[in-house]
Write an enzyme that holds these catalytic residues in place. Structure first.
Site, PDB file in Angstrom:
ATOM      1  N   ARG A  50      98.466 101.316 -15.345  1.00 56.38           N
ATOM      2  CA  ARG A  50      98.860 100.159 -14.542  1.00 56.38           C
ATOM      3  C   ARG A  50      99.974  99.414 -15.245  1.00 56.38           C
ATOM      4  NH1 ARG A  50      96.393  95.844 -11.203  1.00 56.38           N
ATOM      5  NH2 ARG A  50      98.185  94.588 -10.696  1.00 56.38           N
ATOM      6  N   ARG A  67     100.121 100.174  -6.158  1.00 52.62           N
ATOM      7  CA  ARG A  67      99.580 100.058  -7.513  1.00 52.62           C
ATOM      8  C   ARG A  67      98.783 101.285  -7.931  1.00 52.62           C
ATOM      9  NH1 ARG A  67      98.411  94.818  -7.625  1.00 52.62           N
ATOM     10  NH2 ARG A  67     100.188  94.628  -6.275  1.00 52.62           N
ATOM     11  N   ASP A 102      93.796  98.973  -9.629  1.00 56.34           N
ATOM     12  CA  ASP A 102      93.482  97.556  -9.562  1.00 56.34           C
ATOM     13  C   ASP A 102      91.978  97.417  -9.724  1.00 56.34           C
ATOM     14  OD1 ASP A 102      94.767  95.193  -9.155  1.00 56.34           O
ATOM     15  OD2 ASP A 102      95.014  95.429  -6.996  1.00 56.34           O
ATOM     16  N   ASP A 107      89.252  94.367  -9.653  1.00 50.52           N
ATOM     17  CA  ASP A 107      89.111  92.935  -9.372  1.00 50.52           C
ATOM     18  C   ASP A 107      87.649  92.523  -9.433  1.00 50.52           C
ATOM     19  OD1 ASP A 107      91.839  92.520  -8.761  1.00 50.52           O
ATOM     20  OD2 ASP A 107      91.539  93.195  -6.696  1.00 50.52           O
TER      21      ASP A 107
HETATM   22  N1  ROI Z   1      95.430  97.241   0.585  1.00 48.71           N
HETATM   23  C1  ROI Z   1      94.380  98.070   0.549  1.00 48.71           C
HETATM   24  N2  ROI Z   1      94.047  98.763   1.648  1.00 48.71           N
HETATM   25  N3  ROI Z   1      93.624  98.247  -0.560  1.00 48.71           N
HETATM   26  C2  ROI Z   1      93.912  97.558  -1.712  1.00 48.71           C
HETATM   27  O1  ROI Z   1      93.203  97.741  -2.719  1.00 48.71           O
HETATM   28  C3  ROI Z   1      95.008  96.678  -1.724  1.00 48.71           C
HETATM   29  N4  ROI Z   1      95.338  95.964  -2.825  1.00 48.71           N
HETATM   30  C4  ROI Z   1      96.362  95.123  -2.835  1.00 48.71           C
HETATM   31  C5  ROI Z   1      97.172  94.835  -1.600  1.00 48.71           C
HETATM   32  C6  ROI Z   1      98.649  95.021  -1.923  1.00 48.71           C
HETATM   33  C7  ROI Z   1      96.891  93.418  -1.170  1.00 48.71           C
HETATM   34  N5  ROI Z   1      96.826  95.714  -0.493  1.00 48.71           N
HETATM   35  C8  ROI Z   1      95.756  96.545  -0.530  1.00 48.71           C
HETATM   36  O2  ROI Z   1      96.633  94.464  -3.944  1.00 48.71           O
END
Ligand code: ROI
Length: 167
Positions: free
Chosen positions: A83, A93, A96, A98
């Site tokens: 990342r 990305r 991620d 979270d």
């Molecule tokens: N859209 C989807 N479908 N899944 C994600 O994990 C995701 N993560 C993001 C943004 C760009 C908002 N869009 C996403 O950070």
């Protein structure tokens, strides 16, 4: 022990493999116990549409780590999996991780907002969480299944299980 839900997402460089490697790293972490992981889901990008579809999942686990030390560990795993922190806001990305929920806590610090600010709007978070815990309630008492009732699936589908390449 703290009970935590985290969201996993990726849409670059074999996203499914990125998520599988992240799950492995979480499994191997000495401060993360009793982890369960949802199915992997294919989801349409939220935000700019000129980017690949995402693979998303949710993991639930127990940890002795407090929220910010946990965030440090998650960011370390993101970095170990390529990342680049500068990745543009709402852009594609590699990985991620979270924090979605931390016990029943509401947390607002410069680094962390819990529950995650986008939790209720994101089908790729709500449906995998419900798969793990159908009766889950948010800290404000709202049942997650009631949020799901009014949330379009937006093409969200579970991905078939894949075999590990080595096996
Ligand atoms: N859209 C989807 N479908 N899944 C994600 O994990 C995701 N993560 C993001 C943004 C760009 C908002 N869009 C996403 O950070």
């Amino acid at each position: 022990m703290n009970t935590v839900y985290i969201g996993l997402g990726a849409n670059l460089y074999e996203p499914q493999a990125q998520l599988q490697k992240a799950v492995e790293a979480l499994h191997n972490h000495s401060d993360i116990k009793h982890m369960v992981v949802s199915s992997l889901y294919a989801s349409k990008p939220m935000g700019p549409q000129d980017q690949p579809d995402y693979v998303n999942a949710v993991a639930k686990f127990s940890t002795i780590l407090e929220p910010e030390p946990l965030l440090d560990q998650l960011q370390l795993i993101e970095q170990q999996h390529g990342r680049v922190r500068k990745e543009e806001r709402w852009g594609p990305r590699t990985l991620d991780l979270d924090i979605l929920l931390f016990n029943n806590a509401t947390i607002t610090t410069p680094r962390l907002t819990v529950p995650h600010y986008g939790l209720c709007d994101r089908e790729f978070v709500v449906f995998p969480m419900l798969e793990l815990t159908p009766e889950l309630c948010l800290p404000n008492g709202t049942a997650l299944k009631d949020i799901a009732t009014n949330l379009p699936r937006n093409g969200l589908t579970t991905l078939p299980m894949t075999q590990n390449k080595e096996t």
